[in-house]
Design an enzyme around this catalytic site. Structure first.
Site, PDB file in Angstrom:
ATOM      1  N   TYR A 149      78.168  19.613 -36.776  1.00  0.00           N
ATOM      2  CA  TYR A 149      78.030  19.524 -35.371  1.00  0.00           C
ATOM      3  C   TYR A 149      77.181  18.256 -35.275  1.00  0.00           C
ATOM      4  O   TYR A 149      76.021  18.311 -35.746  1.00  0.00           O
ATOM      5  CB  TYR A 149      77.613  20.591 -34.314  1.00  0.00           C
ATOM      6  CG  TYR A 149      77.461  20.242 -32.993  1.00  0.00           C
ATOM      7  CD1 TYR A 149      77.712  19.311 -32.268  1.00  0.00           C
ATOM      8  CD2 TYR A 149      76.739  21.389 -32.227  1.00  0.00           C
ATOM      9  CE1 TYR A 149      77.603  19.047 -30.752  1.00  0.00           C
ATOM     10  CE2 TYR A 149      76.392  21.087 -30.955  1.00  0.00           C
ATOM     11  CZ  TYR A 149      77.070  19.811 -30.294  1.00  0.00           C
ATOM     12  OH  TYR A 149      76.585  19.808 -28.789  1.00  0.00           O
ATOM     13  N   SER A 150      77.904  17.068 -34.661  1.00  0.00           N
ATOM     14  CA  SER A 150      76.904  15.810 -34.616  1.00  0.00           C
ATOM     15  C   SER A 150      76.278  15.352 -36.012  1.00  0.00           C
ATOM     16  O   SER A 150      77.151  15.186 -36.825  1.00  0.00           O
ATOM     17  CB  SER A 150      75.826  16.001 -33.408  1.00  0.00           C
ATOM     18  OG  SER A 150      75.140  14.989 -33.023  1.00  0.00           O
ATOM     19  N   TYR A 151      75.249  15.498 -35.915  1.00  0.00           N
ATOM     20  CA  TYR A 151      74.450  15.024 -37.238  1.00  0.00           C
ATOM     21  C   TYR A 151      75.056  15.678 -38.262  1.00  0.00           C
ATOM     22  O   TYR A 151      75.213  15.316 -39.516  1.00  0.00           O
ATOM     23  CB  TYR A 151      72.954  15.339 -37.026  1.00  0.00           C
ATOM     24  CG  TYR A 151      72.203  14.847 -38.377  1.00  0.00           C
ATOM     25  CD1 TYR A 151      71.401  13.627 -38.224  1.00  0.00           C
ATOM     26  CD2 TYR A 151      71.708  15.746 -39.483  1.00  0.00           C
ATOM     27  CE1 TYR A 151      70.539  13.360 -39.167  1.00  0.00           C
ATOM     28  CE2 TYR A 151      71.147  15.290 -40.350  1.00  0.00           C
ATOM     29  CZ  TYR A 151      70.361  14.155 -40.390  1.00  0.00           C
ATOM     30  OH  TYR A 151      69.274  13.753 -41.419  1.00  0.00           O
TER      31      TYR A 151
ATOM     32  N   GLY B 192      78.151  16.514 -39.054  1.00  0.00           N
ATOM     33  CA  GLY B 192      79.363  15.834 -39.340  1.00  0.00           C
ATOM     34  C   GLY B 192      79.170  15.059 -40.607  1.00  0.00           C
ATOM     35  O   GLY B 192      79.960  14.926 -41.490  1.00  0.00           O
TER      36      GLY B 192
END
Length: 847
Positions: free
Chosen positions: A654-656, A658
């Site tokens: 999720y976000s970072y 990824g």
């Protein structure tokens, strides 16, 4: 517009092939992000709108442009609307110019909207209500129209009310399930002021409601509250009947709820016909039941200007759908009362409508067969929806024939649990489940289970003895399995768990895992707060969340709290969120705040595979934050190989996270492991610019927004308001501005918030120099609305940032649009739709 594609590959391909045949080899426009959805078939060839240069296009020289300005006939088709969903063989309904004009003029006559007011819709233009009842009617009556994303309203009923006030909305739409949600919201707002001054909604004339039956009690209570608290008219809720074939609502009840309460109806009447439509009730022999026998239940049929003439390229269904004298068979059972009002008595068609969303019972039955559940006889399940006593909306009911002995209560409980998981994944709700001997399951003359007869028997309480027997045996199973507390600590913890999680004492004991309840992140934090404040027999003031996530039963937590090693626990990044299932495990890397609680909303739907999360170091005493990306990747790679020694591997972040999933995937592939899935939840490959923007103030404010302590707009305002506040005073200043109720709900102290923000800042600091390199076999990118300061729109976010993942994948990336914003894509309101997209992407990768 096509209905939404199914996340199940076979259904998606079948839907596309059906569209190709039904629409006579249609052209197809789509976006680059959706191209992967057309894989697996070669009949429909999509054209990307990004590839079209509209500015340079010109009409062919040979075209007579006067033809483009020719006036259509009223009988000419204006639009084709698709019925049902992507899981069935949808039909195309041609709506003519005359039909649409008759419909919108009839609605405008029956429910006039004052000058200076507006219409508001949160249904898409692929739905007939959004197109005809709101969009075209607003144009016809020269009124403003407000179009809102459904998720914005569904996740926040207060937003729905505020939009009505802000835009002077006179007419909008809400199905029964949302009316129930709105009622619950207003009832829970204990601080709502009485009188019209609190939020003046006197502009509102009608909330039309359709799609599922309206509960009279819900309409009555909500109407009273909207009148008393907000000044809306007492008859503001207008239940109605309509279909795509009738240009949306065409029969309306303008006397709700007074009429329905007076008539003693459990479900509201649907009222009388507007101009342009006639209705009649016929019996099995086709005879007219309308006169003189009012109140006789039969088949509802309609006719008139607003009713379509037949399905596009579908002679058979057209013939079957109309009577010999030209009336359209709606498929609904109903009667007309002594005042000429329509009252539905159920659907002769099988479609389920749960919370306003349509599902095919055949798809659920097929999924149960494919799951090969032990204890469930093949092809022996019957699925339908029913209004259960005291409910506000329909609930899924699954009746099945068991293979276990009637007295085998363990198998009975295990089979019910597996059936519930399948239903939860498909519909988002837990069904009522009833095993019955095959001899009691009525069958058709061809030997197929008769859904209509089984449902009728169930609703007439024909299985009541078996329902009681089933319940007694499940209670006995829980009693036999139940383990009583063995210490004062276990007694206290059990009481706290039951209170915090709001579960029945007979359904929860010291060995019940909180993960088996499908606990959300908010419920986990609520549990932590209760333990911190109410546990007295041991000296624990601030139990770490990780302790609750790794000791998920009362017994395990009590042992841990009593053990001498609890304060010197070695750092382990792995958090087991779901341990059951036969499919490939899914590994989820934390976002930039380092925590993994956000995944708890998601993993309760992923019941067919183990789910592990990777949590950053630094949250617990004795843990030091990681010093580099390389250190994190090494730690996480080792932890994954220890827990799952062999592939194939499935990773996502999720976000970072990824970026972390991408880097871990590279290491696994370099060591010869097969990585079949790498997912990025709304993160592009290039992140240096964003990482360099994050300072201490931004780290704190981003965390507050992520935790919903402040809105995104308020976080941006605080960034300016607190610009001159020294770093050492920032937390205390921010604490003044956050939502105090939310802060209490999260049980967050300034010390805990400081530690959390420092972990997040460190994660961003060590990624300032990060540049992606090399490649992985494939990527799946899930995208939604971006952070405002990063990109101005979703289109720009996709085009200029996310599509660059194609540079780092050998087979190209697949892109999946999901609901919500960067911070809310996994929130309770969006996670159900997200998990369906995620499961479809995993299935498409063969895992």
């Amino acid at each position: 517009m096509s209905t939404a594609f199914s996340s199940e590959t076979g259904q998606r391909i079948a839907h596309l092939n059906h569209l190709y045949e039904m629409l006579l080899m249609p052209e197809c426009l789509t976006t680059e992000a959706l191209l992967p959805d057309f894989q697996g078939q070669d009949q429909i060839i999509p054209c990307c709108v990004e590839s079209l240069d509209f500015a340079q296009q010109a009409l062919p020289v040979s075209m007579d442009t006067t033809e483009l300005r020719a006036q259509p006939n009223t009988s000419d088709t204006a639009v084709l609307m698709l019925t049902s969903g992507s899981t069935g063989r949808c039909k195309a309904v041609p709506l003519s110019h005359g039909q649409i004009l008759a419909a919108i003029s009839g609605k405008a006559w029956l429910m006039p909207v004052p000058k200076g007011s507006s219409f508001m819709s949160w249904t898409g233009l692929d739905h007939v209500a959004g197109l005809v009842e709101i969009h075209l009617q607003a144009i016809y009556t020269r009124r403003d129209q407000v179009l809102v994303q459904a998720t914005d309203v569904l996740m926040d009923p207060a937003h729905f009310l505020n939009l009505i006030k802000r835009h002077n909305v006179a007419s909008t739409f809400a199905p029964n399930f949302f009316l129930a949600r709105l009622l619950a919201f207003i009832q829970q707002k204990d601080n709502c002021k009485t009188g019209h001054g609190y939020l003046d909604l006197s502009c509102l004339r009608q909330i039309t409601s359709g799609g599922e039956a309206n509960v009279t009690k819900t309409c009555d209570e909500l109407s009273q509250l909207l009148y008393e608290k907000y000044g809306a008219p007492l008859d503001v809720i207008v239940p109605g009947f309509g279909m795509t074939e009738t240009c949306a609502g065409a029969i309306f009840n303008n006397a709700c709820p007074h009429y329905d309460v007076k008539q003693g109806l459990q479900f509201t009447s649907l009222g009388v016909c507007m101009p342009g439509i006639l209705m009649r009730i016929t019996g099995e022999g086709g005879e007219d039941c309308l006169a003189p026998s009012f109140g006789v239940v039969g088949d509802l049929e309609v006719s008139g200007e607003v009713v379509f003439a037949g399905y596009f390229n579908n002679t058979l269904d057209t013939k079957l759908s109309f009577t010999d004298d030209g009336w359209f068979k709606t498929g609904d059972r109903a009667f007309i009362d002594q005042n000429g009002c329509l009252v539905l008595q159920g659907r002769s068609k099988d479609l389920l409508i749960v919370n306003g969303v349509k599902y095919s019972p055949s798809d659920i039955e097929r999924a149960l067969d494919e799951a090969q559940i032990s204890g469930l006889a093949p092809s022996s399940s019957c699925c339908f929806s029913s209004f259960l006593s005291g409910g506000n909306t329909e609930q899924v009911v699954i009746i099945y024939s068991p293979t276990y002995d009637s007295e085998d209560i363990t198998s009975r409980a295990q089979t019910a649990a597996e059936i519930a998981k399948v239903s939860l994944m498909l519909t988002g709700c837990r069904p009522q489940i009833l095993p019955l001997p095959s001899s009691l399951l009525q069958k058709s003359s061809l030997g197929k289970l008769s859904r209509a007869m089984i449902k009728s028997t169930f609703e007439q309480r024909g299985y009541e003895i078996h329902e009681k027997d089933n319940m007694d045996k499940l209670v006995l199973h829980r009693t036999n399995k139940r383990r009583e507390p063995q210490s004062t600590l276990e007694y206290q913890l059990l009481s706290i768990f039951i209170d915090a999680l709001d579960v029945a004492p007979d359904e929860f004991d010291v060995q019940t895992s909180i993960l088996d309840l499908g606990i959300s992140s908010i419920e986990l934090i609520k549990l932590k707060r209760k333990i911190d404040t109410k546990l007295t027999c041991v000296n624990i003031k601030d139990i770490p969340l990780i302790d609750l996530m790794t000791n998920t039963t009362v017994h395990a937590l009590a042992e841990y709290l009593e053990g001498p090693e609890q304060h010197v626990k070695a750092y382990n990044p792995v958090v087991k969120l779901q341990s059951h299932g036969h499919k490939t495990p899914l590994w989820l890397a934390h976002p930039g705040v380092g925590e993994v609680m956000v995944f708890m909303n998601l993993c309760k739907y992923l019941t067919d595979r183990p789910v592990y999360a990777l949590r950053a170091s630094g949250f617990n005493e004795g843990e030091s934050p990681s010093e580099s990306i390389e250190e994190i990747i090494s730690l996480y790679h080792e932890a994954i190989k220890t827990q799952q020694p062999h592939g194939p591997y499935a990773l996502a972040g999720y976000s970072y996270g990824g970026m972390l999933a991408f880097e871990i995937g590279k290491v696994l592939e370099a060591n010869g492991d097969q990585v079949k899935f790498i997912g990025s939840f709304n993160l592009p490959p290039h992140i240096r610019t964003r990482m360099s923007q994050v300072n201490w103030k931004m780290s704190v404010l981003d965390l507050c927004h992520f935790l919903q302590l402040v809105s995104e707009d308020r976080a941006a305002e605080l960034a300016h308001e607190l610009a001159d506040v020294p770093d050492e005073r920032l937390i205390s200043e921010v604490m003044v501005h956050v939502n105090s109720d939310r802060l209490a709900e999260l049980a967050l102290s300034s010390t805990a918030l400081t530690r959390w923000a420092r972990i997040g800042l460190n994660l961003h600091r060590i990624a300032v120099t990060y540049e992606p390199s090399s490649s992985v076999a494939s990527m799946d990118v899930f995208f939604c609305d971006p952070i405002t300061v990063v990109a101005p729109s979703k289109a720009v976010w996709l085009e200029e940032f996310l599509l660059k993942w194609n540079d780092f994948t050998r087979a190209g990336a697949r892109f999946h649009e999901v609901q919500g914003t960067h911070y809310t894509m996994l929130s309770p309101d969006n996670v159900f739709s997200f998990q369906k997209v995620l499961r479809g992407a995993l299935e498409a990768r063969g895992i």
